[in-house]
Design a protein around this motif. Structure first.
Motif, short mmCIF file in Angstrom:
data_model
loop_
_atom_site.label_atom_id
_atom_site.label_comp_id
_atom_site.label_asym_id
_atom_site.label_seq_id
_atom_site.Cartn_x
_atom_site.Cartn_y
_atom_site.Cartn_z
N ASP A 155 52.63 -57.75 -10.59
CA ASP A 155 52.75 -56.29 -10.63
C ASP A 155 53.91 -55.90 -9.73
O ASP A 155 54.08 -56.50 -8.67
N ILE A 180 44.15 -55.89 -6.58
CA ILE A 180 43.59 -56.94 -7.44
C ILE A 180 43.19 -58.15 -6.61
O ILE A 180 42.12 -58.73 -6.81
N THR A 196 47.16 -62.21 -14.15
CA THR A 196 47.00 -60.78 -14.42
C THR A 196 48.41 -60.22 -14.47
O THR A 196 49.18 -60.40 -13.53
N ASP A 230 50.95 -56.98 -15.21
CA ASP A 230 51.25 -55.58 -15.45
C ASP A 230 52.19 -55.50 -16.66
O ASP A 230 53.05 -56.36 -16.84
N VAL A 277 47.47 -55.89 -17.72
CA VAL A 277 46.99 -54.75 -16.94
C VAL A 277 47.85 -53.56 -17.35
O VAL A 277 49.06 -53.59 -17.20
N SER A 278 47.19 -52.53 -17.90
CA SER A 278 47.94 -51.40 -18.42
C SER A 278 47.38 -50.08 -17.94
O SER A 278 46.22 -49.98 -17.57
N ILE A 282 43.03 -55.13 -19.07
CA ILE A 282 42.31 -54.29 -18.11
C ILE A 282 43.11 -53.00 -18.02
O ILE A 282 44.33 -53.03 -17.86
N LYS A 308 44.09 -49.48 -16.14
CA LYS A 308 44.07 -48.78 -14.85
C LYS A 308 43.70 -47.33 -15.11
O LYS A 308 44.15 -46.77 -16.11
N PHE A 341 40.94 -49.19 -12.93
CA PHE A 341 39.91 -50.09 -13.42
C PHE A 341 38.66 -50.09 -12.56
O PHE A 341 38.68 -49.68 -11.42
N VAL A 349 36.89 -55.94 -13.79
CA VAL A 349 37.95 -56.87 -13.39
C VAL A 349 37.34 -58.22 -13.01
O VAL A 349 37.76 -59.27 -13.51
#
Length: 120
Positions: A8, A17, A51, A53, A80-81, A101, A103, A105, A110
């Protein structure tokens, strides 16, 4: 020991996270702040789960996903969006992401998602 690569561009999100997943026993972490770093660290460290982003500078999560999956077709990548990125999530799943996942979240979601992919 299972390894998770957290990708990320926001340090706060990586920390969030990491703190959530720190509640799972026997996990170690690697971090990357963009897609370029993610691909390099994936090849170098071979994590069990990533994970990723979706929206990052230099190289998007989608571009990094494609390169990681090219290097390792068995790679387990969780996108991760943010809300409203449905079309990008759909494209990510079509390109091999295992799941996603959204956001902001929920902690249980998770942790449950990562545990399932780590098979623990």
């Amino acid at each position: 020991m299972k390894k998770v690569l957290i990708v990320d561009d926001a340090a706060f999100m990586r920390l969030t996270i990491k703190e959530l997943l720190g509640k799972i026993d026997s996990i170690e972490f690697e971090e990357a702040k963009n897609g370029i770093e993610a691909v390099s660290k994936y090849i170098e460290t071979k994590p069990d789960v990533v994970t990723m982003d979706i929206t990052m500078p230099d190289m998007t999560g989608l571009e990094a996903l494609k390169l990681i999956r090219k290097a390792d077709p068995q790679a387990k990548v969780v996108m991760v969006s943010a809300m409203g990125q449905e079309s990008m999530v759909k494209e990510a799943v079509l390109n091999g992401a295992r799941t996603f996942i959204v956001k902001p979240f929920k902690e249980e979601h998770v942790i449950g998602t990562i545990k399932k992919l780590l098979e623990i």
